[in-house]
Design an enzyme around this catalytic site. Structure first.
Site, PDB file in Angstrom:
ATOM      1  N   PHE A 150       0.812  -1.225   0.000  1.00  0.00           N
ATOM      2  CA  PHE A 150       0.000   0.000   0.000  1.00  0.00           C
ATOM      3  C   PHE A 150       0.840   1.268   0.000  1.00  0.00           C
ATOM      4  O   PHE A 150       0.365   2.334  -0.374  1.00  0.00           O
ATOM      5  CB  PHE A 150      -0.936   0.024   1.225  1.00  0.00           C
ATOM      6  N   LYS A 174      -0.906  -8.020  -8.658  1.00  0.00           N
ATOM      7  CA  LYS A 174      -1.903  -7.967  -7.582  1.00  0.00           C
ATOM      8  C   LYS A 174      -1.483  -6.893  -6.584  1.00  0.00           C
ATOM      9  O   LYS A 174      -0.560  -7.083  -5.790  1.00  0.00           O
ATOM     10  CB  LYS A 174      -2.027  -9.313  -6.859  1.00  0.00           C
ATOM     11  N   SER A 227       5.813  -6.962   4.352  1.00  0.00           N
ATOM     12  CA  SER A 227       6.413  -7.177   5.671  1.00  0.00           C
ATOM     13  C   SER A 227       7.325  -8.410   5.658  1.00  0.00           C
ATOM     14  O   SER A 227       7.201  -9.278   4.778  1.00  0.00           O
ATOM     15  CB  SER A 227       5.306  -7.384   6.711  1.00  0.00           C
ATOM     16  N   CYS A 282       9.831   1.613   3.538  1.00  0.00           N
ATOM     17  CA  CYS A 282      10.804   0.622   3.996  1.00  0.00           C
ATOM     18  C   CYS A 282      12.183   1.237   4.164  1.00  0.00           C
ATOM     19  O   CYS A 282      13.061   0.602   4.726  1.00  0.00           O
ATOM     20  CB  CYS A 282      10.836  -0.580   3.065  1.00  0.00           C
ATOM     21  N   GLU A 383       9.826  -3.251  13.581  1.00  0.00           N
ATOM     22  CA  GLU A 383       9.359  -2.217  12.669  1.00  0.00           C
ATOM     23  C   GLU A 383       8.087  -1.567  13.222  1.00  0.00           C
ATOM     24  O   GLU A 383       7.148  -2.266  13.615  1.00  0.00           O
ATOM     25  CB  GLU A 383       9.071  -2.851  11.303  1.00  0.00           C
TER      26      GLU A 383
END
Lengths: 483, 115
Positions: A150, A174, A227, A282, A383
């Site tokens: 996202f 996707k 992730s 990230c 994180e």
């Protein structure tokens, strides 16, 4: 009735027969923008089969012609630049400049793909034995897929799709069900390009669709960004099914600041690194390691600058930090901050109760600073993916490197200093895939490979750059002799 | 607020649109064309030079200092002087050289008008 996001299969827009849908929410206004289908396995199969059927014809299209599609795509993206940026803001919550930066980076990947006729070339050696020549040719492999996140709904798909198809493969994408609209717009442009049917395909959905891609016999390779726990699953599943895979996972990026750093310029850049995209990237700086005497002036300047950041709706040009993606993300970030305090960190700046006028229900988290963070604390190890800075004080440079290298992540690390010697030492010894020297967001540009180390990356070949040519092609050796 | 790369460029683009309309209204055709060319150029420069790794907050600028007043006998000279000051003030705040250069070039054009 809320609009439903469509899928693009075999050159046509199709409605999904999904039984469940995920609402696509503007995180600042809470408006439901659309509903994203959780595509059933059968629809993923249709997309893959369309891509598979298109492959043999597409690979025979001359590479120069395939590259022309990229030049046209670049032009379209430039023409729609502001529309795309605004759409990213609406569904993701980042600022307009951040969205513009994302589109720019995406366009750079398209430009890179336009150079495929040059960089895809093989190589040849005469007389490997008397009268025998040897050639290595690069060939496309078939259907590639990408499962994208996202936080960069336009840029990350463009890391993969342009190079994959220009090298002669076909593609299934996707995107994240939280941000499918930017990708839908990208496919509207791809539709205008008039590519042969089946060369590019778009399916929506969550875990089931992702698993269907990874388990599909006709998919030869998968790119993933998300992730670490999911990246590990993607890596293992693709390996099990015999696919190429590049799985980019999470991060915990450290920024060390030495006393000899230009403090004002460093802090300005650190602000962009930690709070840019509300910390949801990230490459975001997360733990600031102040070395020795850097601590006090750095702390004061960080607090001053973070306190004055203007938080708001990204479509307002004066907004310097937007929302996090969802209320679930906001709650998770709040819990992480609570945990940091429980484990002994001091809350220097608390952004948890921020109110943005006119957007009271928006998923805003203000700039937050935790001070006195120690390496063993959860906020130093895991994180957060939000606008939370963990400030750590260490006595010397050696300790800073030691702390950074203890992290199980290895996506990025930065050093702010005026010492070339320290910079080289940092670059040489720190175990991270992307190193910034006086740069807080060490983002590889399109012609360089992008990927982390340790738990931040699973695979061999990184995304982007020449690694992407390797990933999307196989080398075939021809040994020939004419009698 | 002029506190980001985008807000500065958005302001500059709007300023040039205002200047273009003003020049057209007073019959300064060539200057209207110049203003529109500057506007288009700034849009392109914003698009091509928004650099994710160098997006940093900007401070020390106040939009209220650069509001055009296009009324009165001295309005043209005043407006051009204000535009010059705006570009001179904002260019050093931009950390991407190509974008900075575009703003400096706008300043030079206003400087030439006023010479």
């Amino acid at each position: 009735m809320t609009r439903r996001v469509k899928q693009y299969i075999n050159g046509s827009w199709v409605e999904s027969n999904a039984s469940t849908y995920t609402p696509v929410i503007n995180p600042a206004t809470c408006e439901v923008l659309a509903e994203c289908p959780d595509a059933p396995v059968s629809e993923v199969d249709q997309a893959v089969k369309a891509a598979s059927a298109a492959f043999e014809d597409w690979r025979r299209i001359p590479v120069l012609s395939r590259a022309q599609y990229m030049f046209r795509l670049k032009t379209m993206l430039e023409e729609r630049f502001e529309d795309i940026a605004a759409l990213i803001v609406s569904e993701n919550g980042k600022t307009r400049d951040e969205a513009r930066g994302e589109v720019r980076r995406g366009i750079e990947s398209v430009e890179f793909a336009a150079s495929v006729p040059t960089i895809m070339r093989g190589y040849r050696l005469e007389d490997v034995s008397s009268g025998i020549d040897e050639t290595a040719e690069r060939q496309p492999l078939g259907v590639f897929a990408a499962i994208t996140p996202f936080n960069f709904p336009m840029m990350v798909p463009l890391w993969f799709l342009p190079t994959a198809i220009t090298t002669g493969n076909t593609f299934v994408l996707k995107p994240s069900p939280q941000t499918p609209l930017s990708t839908e717009l990208l496919f509207e442009l791809l539709d205008e390009l008039d590519l042969p049917e089946g060369v590019v395909n778009l399916v929506n959905g969550g875990k089931d669709a992702a698993m269907a891609i990874m388990e599909h016999a006709e998919v030869v390779g998968v790119s993933f960004v998300g992730s670490t726990p999911v990246a590990r699953i993607v890596y293992e599943t693709c390996a099990k099914y015999g696919k190429r895979v590049q799985a980019q996972g999470g991060a915990k990026n450290y920024i060390a600041v030495l006393p000899d750093a230009n403090m004002e310029a460093s802090v300005a850049n650190i602000m962009g690194s930690v709070y840019g995209c509300a910390g949801q990237r990230c490459l975001a700086g997360s733990v600031i390691v102040a070395v020795g005497e850097a601590y006090e002036p750095l702390k004061a300047e960080l607090l001053k600058r973070a306190s004055s950041l203007r938080v708001g709706y990204g479509l307002d040009e004066s907004t310097q930090m937007g929302t996090v993606i969802s209320s679930a993300a906001k709650e998770r970030i709040h819990r992480m901050v609570d945990q940091g305090v429980q484990e002994g960190a001091q809350l220097l700046l608390d952004g948890r109760n921020i109110k943005v006028e006119g957007y009271e229900d928006g998923t805003f988290v203000g700039p937050t600073i935790l001070d006195g963070v120690q390496p063993q604390m959860t906020v130093a190890r895991e994180e957060i993916f939000g606008p939370v800075m963990s400030l750590m004080h260490v006595p010397d440079f050696e300790t800073a490197i030691e702390v950074i290298n203890k992290s199980h992540y290895g996506n990025a690390a930065s050093l702010f200093t005026s010492s070339g010697k320290a910079a080289r030492e940092f670059k040489y010894r720190v175990r991270a895939g992307n190193i910034g020297i006086n740069v807080g967001v060490a983002a590889a540009t399109a012609s360089f490979p992008f990927g982390g180390q340790r738990d931040s990356f699973f695979g061999d070949l990184h995304g982007q750059g020449l690694d992407s040519i390797e990933f999307y092609t196989d080398k075939k050796i021809l040994i020939e002799r004419w009698l | 607020m002029l506190n980001s790369f985008g807000s500065i460029f958005a302001f500059a683009i709007a300023l040039e649109a205002q200047m273009r309309d003003y020049y057209q209204a007073i019959g300064a055709v060539e200057r209207a064309k110049d203003a529109d060319k500057r506007r288009q150029n700034l849009e392109r420069v914003r698009r091509e030079n928004v650099t994710e790794i160098k997006l940093e907050p900007i401070d020390g600028l106040d939009e209220a200092d650069y509001v055009l007043n296009l009324d009165g006998a001295e309005s043209q000279r005043n407006a051009e002087g204000l535009a010059l000051r705006f570009y001179q003030d904002v260019a050093p705040k931009i950390n991407v050289r190509e974008a900075q250069r575009a703003l400096e070039r706008c300043a030079k054009q206003y400087e030439a008008y006023l010479a």
